[in-house]
Design an enzyme around this catalytic site. Sequence first.
Site, PDB file in Angstrom:
ATOM      1  N   GLN A   1     -85.908  42.892  36.679  1.00  0.00           N
ATOM      2  CA  GLN A   1     -85.439  42.373  37.962  1.00  0.00           C
ATOM      3  C   GLN A   1     -83.937  42.581  38.117  1.00  0.00           C
ATOM      4  O   GLN A   1     -83.180  42.403  37.170  1.00  0.00           O
ATOM      5  CB  GLN A   1     -85.779  40.880  38.046  1.00  0.00           C
TER       6      GLN A   1
ATOM      7  N   SER B   1     -87.496  42.470  30.101  1.00  0.00           N
ATOM      8  CA  SER B   1     -88.162  41.366  30.794  1.00  0.00           C
ATOM      9  C   SER B   1     -89.393  41.878  31.545  1.00  0.00           C
ATOM     10  O   SER B   1     -90.365  42.310  30.932  1.00  0.00           O
ATOM     11  CB  SER B   1     -87.175  40.658  31.730  1.00  0.00           C
ATOM     12  N   LEU B   2     -89.368  41.862  32.874  1.00  0.00           N
ATOM     13  CA  LEU B   2     -90.462  42.406  33.677  1.00  0.00           C
ATOM     14  C   LEU B   2     -90.851  43.817  33.211  1.00  0.00           C
ATOM     15  O   LEU B   2     -92.031  44.191  33.198  1.00  0.00           O
ATOM     16  CB  LEU B   2     -90.040  42.449  35.144  1.00  0.00           C
TER      17      LEU B   2
END
Length: 314
Positions: free
Chosen positions: A11, A90-91
Amino acid sequence: MAKIACIFPGQGSQYVGMGKELFATSWGKEVFETGQRVLGEEFIQILLEGPEEELKKTANTQPAILLTSVAAWRGLQEAGIRPDYFAGHSLGEYSAYVAAGSISLEDALKIVRRRGELMQAAVPEGKGAMAAVLGLENVKVEEACRKAREEGNWVVGAANYNSPGQVVISGESSGVQKACHYAKDLGAKRAMPLAVSGPFHSPLMEKAAKDLRPVLEAVNWREPSAPVISNIDAEEVKERRSIVESLVRQVSGAVLWEQSIRYLGEQGVDTFIELGPGKVLSGLVKKILPSVTLMNAEDLSSLEKLLAYLKESR
């Protein structure tokens, strides 16, 4: 022999219209149509045309970046490129598992949409915050957070160990503000708030992590075609049974990106390919391992340049 790692952004890398050229290709069309079928016409319009404020919403940002990253990966896959490792920030770890064949794109889109909704709803707006601390050693950033916790009993801690001298902290707004103050006292060059919709990768996300578990457990995960480096411990995930646990822990735990990249360097990886919008991860890798080769693919021109380089060098 040289080794390749494909890395996928998280993100913050999004922009309106990302992936448009890739979605128009023979391989990207299938990716685009899957996104359209799973998430609907309204989502596709937000991705391609905006408005930016809608794209910035976590529940839209996460599947949009995933879709774009997978479209870029398909371009490499069509050319027969087989990396030695995968990793995502992360994502981006979900994009890595799609690329590694551990999960279908359709299932991944459903999961990250739900992940985004849960993370967005976990903490009331204004109650949580994140900030980037620059020019300070990891141990001193941790000390600044510890001092803030001791002073006000606030929830605050390191969220992303991005690169030497760049650590993101996360938690309650007052705690993050106080930790930034202590970080500057300890010698940080800058400590600046980030424009995010929640205190991601902090204990305040534990409810979101708990609610995400059954969503992850309902999916038929497969063993990855090449090791995926887990954010939560910077170690290789080779078995499907480890995937769900690492992704649950990742929601409220710190992203060990610097440690992950150093591990890949120790394994002989000398070429990193960033697949998806922007070059944020390439910039971080350059700070961690200055001598490696960095390439990216986010549109047709960058993909063609990447494929030409790989054809010459291998």
